[in-house]
Design an enzyme around this catalytic site. Structure first.
Site, PDB file in Angstrom:
ATOM      1  N   ARG A  28       0.829  -1.210   0.000  1.00 19.74           N
ATOM      2  CA  ARG A  28       0.000   0.000   0.000  1.00 19.74           C
ATOM      3  C   ARG A  28       0.861   1.258   0.000  1.00 19.74           C
ATOM      4  NH1 ARG A  28      -4.124  -2.367   4.443  1.00 19.74           N
ATOM      5  NH2 ARG A  28      -5.369  -3.631   3.014  1.00 19.74           N
ATOM      6  N   ARG A 101      20.608  -6.696   8.007  1.00 15.68           N
ATOM      7  CA  ARG A 101      20.056  -8.042   8.184  1.00 15.68           C
ATOM      8  C   ARG A 101      21.114  -9.047   8.583  1.00 15.68           C
ATOM      9  NH1 ARG A 101      21.936  -8.494   3.084  1.00 15.68           N
ATOM     10  NH2 ARG A 101      22.138 -10.556   2.198  1.00 15.68           N
TER      11      ARG A 101
END
Length: 143
Positions: A28, A101
């Site tokens: 979105r 990460r």
């Protein structure tokens, strides 16, 4: 009766749901409609983090149950929770930048390798001949 182990699969389900909701939110925010999996780098990092985490959950659950049944349920549950926490941190880091990460990825890999080692030790102790099993069981904790 493996009392601590059901906690980890429940946490895993919540983690998968959380990661999936983050992908929906990123779709979105960056206007990436399904079934597209490419878009801005920010979206792609969130998407890849979710996919990477989902790919390892079956391995986690398999080793978790084997280690819990054949080695020690408390040790298996603890390793599973450490793995899930590291994967959560991995997801958060990857969503920010690919470099962030790495440390959580190594931590989750260590937890998974330890869980695999516990499972292998438990299976080894279970299937060894009785004479060898007695000696090895003295070294292993009791469930």
């Amino acid at each position: 009766v493996l009392a601590q182990l059901p906690l980890v699969p429940k946490c895993t389900q919540h983690g998968i749901s959380y990661f999936s909701l983050q992908v929906i939110s990123a779709r979105r925010a960056f206007r990436v409609s399904p079934p597209l999996t490419t878009g801005p780098p920010e979206f792609e990092r969130v998407y890849r983090a979710q996919v990477n985490c989902s790919e390892y959950f079956p391995l986690l659950l398999a080793t978790l149950w084997v280690a819990g049944i054949y080695f020690h349920e408390g040790a298996a549950a603890l390793c599973g929770l450490i793995y899930l926490y590291a994967r959560f941190r991995y997801f958060q880091g990857y969503a920010r930048s690919a470099q962030q990460r790495l440390a959580p990825m190594y931590a989750s890999a260590c937890a998974l390798w330890l869980l695999l080692a516990l499972a292998a030790l438990g299976l080894l102790a279970h299937f060894l001949p009785a004479a060898l099993r007695t000696e090895l069981q003295e070294l292993l904790p009791r469930a």
